[in-house]
Design a protein around this motif. Sequence first.
Motif, PDB file in Angstrom:
ATOM      1  N   PRO A  27     -34.783  25.498 -11.536  1.00  0.00           N
ATOM      2  CA  PRO A  27     -35.527  24.941 -10.402  1.00  0.00           C
ATOM      3  C   PRO A  27     -36.956  25.455 -10.263  1.00  0.00           C
ATOM      4  CG  PRO A  27     -33.288  25.455  -9.748  1.00  0.00           C
ATOM      5  CD  PRO A  27     -33.470  26.021 -11.123  1.00  0.00           C
ATOM      6  N   GLY A  28     -37.257  26.618 -10.854  1.00  0.00           N
ATOM      7  CA  GLY A  28     -38.610  27.150 -10.750  1.00  0.00           C
ATOM      8  C   GLY A  28     -39.574  26.589 -11.774  1.00  0.00           C
ATOM      9  N   ALA A  29     -39.111  25.708 -12.650  1.00  0.00           N
ATOM     10  CA  ALA A  29     -39.972  25.155 -13.695  1.00  0.00           C
ATOM     11  C   ALA A  29     -41.134  24.372 -13.095  1.00  0.00           C
ATOM     12  CB  ALA A  29     -39.162  24.255 -14.622  1.00  0.00           C
ATOM     13  N   THR A  30     -42.290  24.479 -13.729  1.00  0.00           N
ATOM     14  CA  THR A  30     -43.484  23.771 -13.237  1.00  0.00           C
ATOM     15  C   THR A  30     -43.983  22.723 -14.223  1.00  0.00           C
ATOM     16  OG1 THR A  30     -44.872  25.538 -14.148  1.00  0.00           O
ATOM     17  CG2 THR A  30     -44.243  25.712 -11.812  1.00  0.00           C
ATOM     18  N   GLU A  31     -43.499  22.793 -15.480  1.00  0.00           N
ATOM     19  CA  GLU A  31     -43.889  21.797 -16.472  1.00  0.00           C
ATOM     20  C   GLU A  31     -42.737  20.824 -16.710  1.00  0.00           C
ATOM     21  OE1 GLU A  31     -45.379  23.412 -20.080  1.00  0.00           O
ATOM     22  OE2 GLU A  31     -46.762  24.789 -19.081  1.00  0.00           O
ATOM     23  N   GLU A  32     -43.036  19.529 -16.669  1.00  0.00           N
ATOM     24  CA  GLU A  32     -41.982  18.523 -16.780  1.00  0.00           C
ATOM     25  C   GLU A  32     -41.394  18.476 -18.180  1.00  0.00           C
ATOM     26  OE1 GLU A  32     -41.827  13.712 -16.524  1.00  0.00           O
ATOM     27  OE2 GLU A  32     -42.550  14.736 -14.717  1.00  0.00           O
ATOM     28  N   ASP A  33     -40.070  18.415 -18.246  1.00  0.00           N
ATOM     29  CA  ASP A  33     -39.316  18.255 -19.484  1.00  0.00           C
ATOM     30  C   ASP A  33     -38.788  16.831 -19.494  1.00  0.00           C
ATOM     31  OD1 ASP A  33     -37.283  18.149 -21.429  1.00  0.00           O
ATOM     32  OD2 ASP A  33     -36.758  20.258 -21.155  1.00  0.00           O
ATOM     33  N   GLU A  34     -39.140  16.054 -20.507  1.00  0.00           N
ATOM     34  CA  GLU A  34     -38.761  14.635 -20.509  1.00  0.00           C
ATOM     35  C   GLU A  34     -37.250  14.440 -20.557  1.00  0.00           C
ATOM     36  OE1 GLU A  34     -39.158  13.634 -25.290  1.00  0.00           O
ATOM     37  OE2 GLU A  34     -40.719  12.972 -23.910  1.00  0.00           O
ATOM     38  N   GLN A  35     -36.490  15.442 -21.010  1.00  0.00           N
ATOM     39  CA  GLN A  35     -35.034  15.336 -21.029  1.00  0.00           C
ATOM     40  C   GLN A  35     -34.417  15.602 -19.653  1.00  0.00           C
ATOM     41  OE1 GLN A  35     -33.724  17.957 -24.300  1.00  0.00           O
ATOM     42  NE2 GLN A  35     -33.195  16.076 -25.373  1.00  0.00           N
ATOM     43  N   LYS A  36     -35.155  16.266 -18.791  1.00  0.00           N
ATOM     44  CA  LYS A  36     -34.660  16.568 -17.445  1.00  0.00           C
ATOM     45  C   LYS A  36     -35.842  16.540 -16.467  1.00  0.00           C
ATOM     46  CE  LYS A  36     -34.238  21.324 -19.192  1.00  0.00           C
ATOM     47  NZ  LYS A  36     -33.511  22.597 -19.132  1.00  0.00           N
ATOM     48  N   MET A  37     -36.362  15.340 -16.270  1.00  0.00           N
ATOM     49  CA  MET A  37     -37.568  15.153 -15.472  1.00  0.00           C
ATOM     50  C   MET A  37     -37.407  15.599 -14.021  1.00  0.00           C
ATOM     51  SD  MET A  37     -37.477  10.988 -15.166  1.00  0.00           S
ATOM     52  CE  MET A  37     -37.251  10.786 -16.917  1.00  0.00           C
ATOM     53  N   GLU A  38     -36.144  15.681 -13.577  1.00  0.00           N
ATOM     54  CA  GLU A  38     -35.901  16.091 -12.197  1.00  0.00           C
ATOM     55  C   GLU A  38     -36.059  17.588 -11.994  1.00  0.00           C
ATOM     56  OE1 GLU A  38     -31.814  16.051 -14.216  1.00  0.00           O
ATOM     57  OE2 GLU A  38     -33.767  15.082 -14.398  1.00  0.00           O
ATOM     58  N   GLU A  39     -36.150  18.350 -13.076  1.00  0.00           N
ATOM     59  CA  GLU A  39     -36.151  19.812 -12.982  1.00  0.00           C
ATOM     60  C   GLU A  39     -37.277  20.325 -12.086  1.00  0.00           C
ATOM     61  OE1 GLU A  39     -35.216  23.236 -16.161  1.00  0.00           O
ATOM     62  OE2 GLU A  39     -37.014  22.078 -16.630  1.00  0.00           O
ATOM     63  N   VAL A  40     -38.477  19.753 -12.204  1.00  0.00           N
ATOM     64  CA  VAL A  40     -39.620  20.243 -11.429  1.00  0.00           C
ATOM     65  C   VAL A  40     -39.540  19.829  -9.964  1.00  0.00           C
ATOM     66  CG1 VAL A  40     -41.143  20.321 -13.426  1.00  0.00           C
ATOM     67  CG2 VAL A  40     -40.986  18.205 -12.085  1.00  0.00           C
ATOM     68  N   LEU A  41     -38.603  18.947  -9.626  1.00  0.00           N
ATOM     69  CA  LEU A  41     -38.460  18.466  -8.244  1.00  0.00           C
ATOM     70  C   LEU A  41     -37.291  19.102  -7.510  1.00  0.00           C
ATOM     71  CD1 LEU A  41     -38.887  14.688  -9.118  1.00  0.00           C
ATOM     72  CD2 LEU A  41     -40.647  16.190  -8.179  1.00  0.00           C
ATOM     73  N   ILE A  42     -36.446  19.786  -8.246  1.00  0.00           N
ATOM     74  CA  ILE A  42     -35.165  20.187  -7.683  1.00  0.00           C
ATOM     75  C   ILE A  42     -35.277  21.348  -6.699  1.00  0.00           C
ATOM     76  CG2 ILE A  42     -34.299  21.902  -9.339  1.00  0.00           C
ATOM     77  CD1 ILE A  42     -31.731  20.056  -9.469  1.00  0.00           C
ATOM     78  N   ALA A  43     -36.291  22.203  -6.853  1.00  0.00           N
ATOM     79  CA  ALA A  43     -36.450  23.330  -5.926  1.00  0.00           C
ATOM     80  C   ALA A  43     -36.730  22.829  -4.514  1.00  0.00           C
ATOM     81  CB  ALA A  43     -37.572  24.254  -6.399  1.00  0.00           C
ATOM     82  N   LYS A  44     -37.602  21.868  -4.394  1.00  0.00           N
ATOM     83  CA  LYS A  44     -37.917  21.303  -3.075  1.00  0.00           C
ATOM     84  C   LYS A  44     -36.698  20.611  -2.477  1.00  0.00           C
ATOM     85  CE  LYS A  44     -41.293  18.309  -0.753  1.00  0.00           C
ATOM     86  NZ  LYS A  44     -40.381  17.332  -0.142  1.00  0.00           N
ATOM     87  N   ALA A  45     -35.970  19.859  -3.313  1.00  0.00           N
ATOM     88  CA  ALA A  45     -34.766  19.186  -2.826  1.00  0.00           C
ATOM     89  C   ALA A  45     -33.737  20.211  -2.357  1.00  0.00           C
ATOM     90  CB  ALA A  45     -34.176  18.308  -3.926  1.00  0.00           C
ATOM     91  N   TRP A  46     -33.553  21.273  -3.127  1.00  0.00           N
ATOM     92  CA  TRP A  46     -32.603  22.332  -2.749  1.00  0.00           C
ATOM     93  C   TRP A  46     -32.970  22.921  -1.388  1.00  0.00           C
ATOM     94  CZ3 TRP A  46     -28.398  24.746  -5.383  1.00  0.00           C
ATOM     95  CH2 TRP A  46     -27.926  25.920  -4.784  1.00  0.00           C
ATOM     96  N   ALA A  47     -34.237  23.231  -1.197  1.00  0.00           N
ATOM     97  CA  ALA A  47     -34.679  23.838   0.061  1.00  0.00           C
ATOM     98  C   ALA A  47     -34.415  22.919   1.250  1.00  0.00           C
ATOM     99  CB  ALA A  47     -36.157  24.183  -0.017  1.00  0.00           C
ATOM    100  N   GLU A  48     -34.491  21.623   1.031  1.00  0.00           N
ATOM    101  CA  GLU A  48     -34.228  20.669   2.104  1.00  0.00           C
ATOM    102  C   GLU A  48     -32.730  20.484   2.349  1.00  0.00           C
ATOM    103  OE1 GLU A  48     -38.259  17.992   1.329  1.00  0.00           O
ATOM    104  OE2 GLU A  48     -36.286  17.139   0.895  1.00  0.00           O
TER     105      GLU A  48
END
Length: 358
Positions: free
Chosen positions: A151-172
């Motif tokens: 969840p702390g990733a800041t660079e997008e990985d095309e195999q898991k594009m949601e990775e850079v968004l998941i920290a914010k979603a988790w916090a919500e």
Amino acid sequence: MGEWYARESHSSSTPMIEFKPGQAKPAGEKYGKTLVVTRVKDEAVDWMNRALPDIEKAIYVADDPTAPLHPPKNKGHEVMVYLTYIIDNYDNLPDVVIFMHAHQYSWHNADIFGNDAAEMIKRLNPARVWREGFMNMRCQWHPGCPDWMHPGATEEDEQKMEEVLIAKAWAELFPSDPVPELLATPCCSQFAISRERLHAVPQQTYVYYRDWMLHTPLKDFVSGRVWEYLWQKVFTGEASWCPKEHVCFCDGFGVCFENEDAYGEWYNMRNKRDDANGKWLEWEDKAHKIKKLLDEGKKKEADEAEKPEPGKDQELKKIIDATQAKMDEKLDEAKKRGGDPEARAKVLGRPWKEGDGF
């Protein structure tokens, strides 16, 4: 974090829950089961009635608001449907609910069963679901385990594009819990769960999760992908949930190799077969191209084309056939072993006495 989050977030929305193992029913006693499926209008689901005539079904049509079962909005792929089913049936749930996609054959499904969802559902052991509470229908770790989503990733990985968004979603979604460094569980949002485990989470919490899905600015596909690695948090309290593959197949589906090493050997054979098959297809492709050039009268081009090694195709076919035969033999043995409750318990290291079931 957004107007909806500021308005709706409160500490009781994601309560701290102590998840406890369940007690399986006595041997021979049946479990009530419902299969919950997400489909769109152009997806065929007639295979379910043919292959699974005896299981109750709740088939939601995500993109048809006139269908008898449909979610409040076509967003988040299967997530909106799963949450809607739980909310609407919270007080009338069966013993076991199986949440699945609409396609019968897919790489999401276990290749040990020919990628056939019907075979998986028929072989599912409800006693394991009841004991564990939550069971991912995919036993194979890849993709998703043991180290997958950061969840702390800041660079997008095309195999898991949601990775850079998941920290914010988790916090919500889980405002009381710190964002984990790692999220891991086998993909792909198909799982079975007991009524007891569903009831461990208050109904209002499911409403909260669905409201998040309805209001999040994340698009349909990405919002669904975010949830793919959150179900284990909701139903086990753990950020990472990676049961051993051979245990999952044995206790969950009655396919019991002697031990973890024997299970690994079977998959090594599968890899050997697939490698030989890939090389055989390459051989066939070269031979086909040369034949096509000759049929078109292009002898010069045919002479210059890369030639397949003479006899290599037969050598590869022998490897494929011999390996497949050995795989079938070992798989049949594993299924036979899994059909014996005492043998299954022995593989799992679980105490067993006469009269015990699976």
